[in-house]
Design a protein around this motif. Sequence first.
Motif, PDB file in Angstrom:
ATOM      1  N   MET A 129       1.300   2.386  -0.951  1.00 16.50           N
ATOM      2  CA  MET A 129       1.702   1.797   0.332  1.00 16.50           C
ATOM      3  C   MET A 129       2.605   0.574   0.129  1.00 16.50           C
ATOM      4  O   MET A 129       3.668   0.475   0.736  1.00 16.50           O
ATOM      5  N   THR A 130       2.203  -0.347  -0.747  1.00 11.87           N
ATOM      6  CA  THR A 130       3.012  -1.571  -0.919  1.00 11.87           C
ATOM      7  C   THR A 130       4.357  -1.254  -1.567  1.00 11.87           C
ATOM      8  O   THR A 130       5.341  -1.917  -1.286  1.00 11.87           O
ATOM      9  N   ALA A 178       4.260   0.880   6.433  1.00 15.52           N
ATOM     10  CA  ALA A 178       3.381   1.860   5.795  1.00 15.52           C
ATOM     11  C   ALA A 178       1.949   1.381   5.946  1.00 15.52           C
ATOM     12  O   ALA A 178       1.697   0.206   6.203  1.00 15.52           O
ATOM     13  N   LYS A 179       1.006   2.308   5.838  1.00 15.88           N
ATOM     14  CA  LYS A 179      -0.385   1.889   5.788  1.00 15.88           C
ATOM     15  C   LYS A 179      -1.135   2.759   4.801  1.00 15.88           C
ATOM     16  O   LYS A 179      -0.641   3.814   4.390  1.00 15.88           O
ATOM     17  N   TYR A 182      -3.415   2.000  -2.057  1.00 13.65           N
ATOM     18  CA  TYR A 182      -2.928   0.697  -1.599  1.00 13.65           C
ATOM     19  C   TYR A 182      -1.582   0.362  -2.260  1.00 13.65           C
ATOM     20  O   TYR A 182      -0.638  -0.069  -1.608  1.00 13.65           O
ATOM     21  N   GLY A 216      -0.481  -9.731  -4.253  1.00 12.88           N
ATOM     22  CA  GLY A 216       0.527  -8.690  -4.425  1.00 12.88           C
ATOM     23  C   GLY A 216       0.436  -7.948  -5.743  1.00 12.88           C
ATOM     24  O   GLY A 216      -0.626  -7.454  -6.132  1.00 12.88           O
ATOM     25  N   GLN A 218       6.534  -0.261   1.196  1.00 13.76           N
ATOM     26  CA  GLN A 218       6.921  -1.452   1.959  1.00 13.76           C
ATOM     27  C   GLN A 218       7.979  -2.261   1.206  1.00 13.76           C
ATOM     28  O   GLN A 218       9.017  -2.633   1.755  1.00 13.76           O
TER      29      GLN A 218
END
Lengths: 315, 315
Positions: free
Chosen positions: B177-178, B188-189, B174, B2, B181
């Motif tokens: 996106m996180t 999300a992607k 990336y 993460g 989320q």
Amino acid sequence: MGGSAISGDLARDALGDRFSVPLFVSRDYSLPPFADRDFLVLASSYSGNTEETLSAYVDAVERGCMVISLSSGGKLEEFSRTLGIPHLHLPSGMLPRTALPFMLIPILTVLNKLEVIPPVEEDVMHASEVLRDILSRNSVGIPTADNSAKKLAVELVGYAPVVYGWGYLSSAAYRVMTDFQENSKVPAKSALLPEADHNEVLGWQAPKNLTALFAVILLRDRGEPKEMKARIEATRDLILKERAGKILEMSAEGETNLQKSLSTVYKGLITSYYLAIANRVDPWKTGAIDLLKKELEIRLKTRDEISTRVEGLKP
Amino acid sequence: MGGSAISGDLARDALGDRFSVPLFVSRDYSLPPFADRDFLVLASSYSGNTEETLSAYVDAVERGCMVISLSSGGKLEEFSRTLGIPHLHLPSGMLPRTALPFMLIPILTVLNKLEVIPPVEEDVMHASEVLRDILSRNSVGIPTADNSAKKLAVELVGYAPVVYGWGYLSSAAYRVMTDFQENSKVPAKSALLPEADHNEVLGWQAPKNLTALFAVILLRDRGEPKEMKARIEATRDLILKERAGKILEMSAEGETNLQKSLSTVYKGLITSYYLAIANRVDPWKTGAIDLLKKELEIRLKTRDEISTRVEGLKP
């Protein structure tokens, strides 16, 4: 790129536990900056005309890397002849994504000959038996009730698939996603555990009108490590059960990581074809990819530029 | 994992063109098999209690790698004291994802001291000015009409964001996106160009009731390479325009790749907070992540196992 690059990922996943050196898969116009004369570069493009691969290939030659190329022809074969670079000629006339075995096996063979990985013949032979068996149980003639690929495809109609992978099934998850995109023409994503448990799981708390559109496919293996089994099941039972439109599972088969990975890829492939049929789309059509390739060739003339660089490198 | 692992990705993206050795980011319970005494392992966990990091850390010590650890305390600090492993103590009391600068800067500093990358102080100092400037233009007091982060958040309400990155903005995509989320609690992607042009673009041909739910965010940079500019614009105009629910753009700022990457991450972060507010969810809540961590600790007792391994390694 695409169907060619995934062979590198699958090789790394499948034989990761037996690799004596690091393997990088590069999906860009140039190589990572640290790649030098000590690196072996496998330039792989099924068509032999992928502009990113051609560009990275010339980059590798210019840097003095050891280079081997693989293609069914195209500029990559032509340049390799010009430059005296070893080239493996693949059978032509397939879609890049269906040529996967013809790209993966030569890569494994080369790596074995260079003593980077142990012999793989037996592993590969048994993998092909596993795949044949999967096909026989899921072929067109087998009715839906007895055909797990057809059953899975029926479940997926109307949903966007989300494929959850992990460890030696990581690139299998990625490939299953791209097969849904390319063959079934549906939006899809893949995510990996344990990473997804640290961020993505919070995204499932959105209102159900958004989350219920996604059908999760969990990649499983009866030999999965105990940590992963606990994670997959906790994520499924505590997070996904309430929120996802559907939760489905797809199980690896075979004994080795190569067999497990390829069996999962193959099940995904067959399912993606049945889903294409259910969606009334042609699994073979690649209109959007071709359109972009042509447009970029016109706009950029990258291949002409690369040809000039190759001329300058002639021995 | 993460918020801790992304620091490694950002370091690689931002300084990739200046790295003299390969950098791997590992998000699993053990290290890649080729990691040996010649490898430096930076074990980074903000809490210091992430079971995957603790497990990979002991793995690194057992293999005789050179190890440095970073945490705000926890077992990672305790084990490092026991084993005489150098440890960088981070300020505590933050959410892991908000502690990003406190994990990234020490990593860059260590890599510079080891002469893997050139000095970064000036780059980092100027990056913090760029970020301050972004905050001042997008702070809570600035009304939506003049606030690009608020504007973007308003556009995203009801959609699942899909973030398209490339090159030095890959891990920024990336991370954005996180953040959607974790903070906004939406699915999300992220996807990367040029790879997405070889598979994902076909997924956009699905019926519009599926594709129109996605809002695409294209990461842009006025200095983007000409191949990438052509790709982004061709993909946008020829594929996405007809099918995506929305097409939005987010521009990098600053001069260096580090500044460009961090400025994009920061814009995404601020937008994700405004989207959380618009969605009436608490951006700070991490219920699902905590729930899974606790459940897995109960099921697996991984930390107890690791403690036993550490005891066995005591000098």
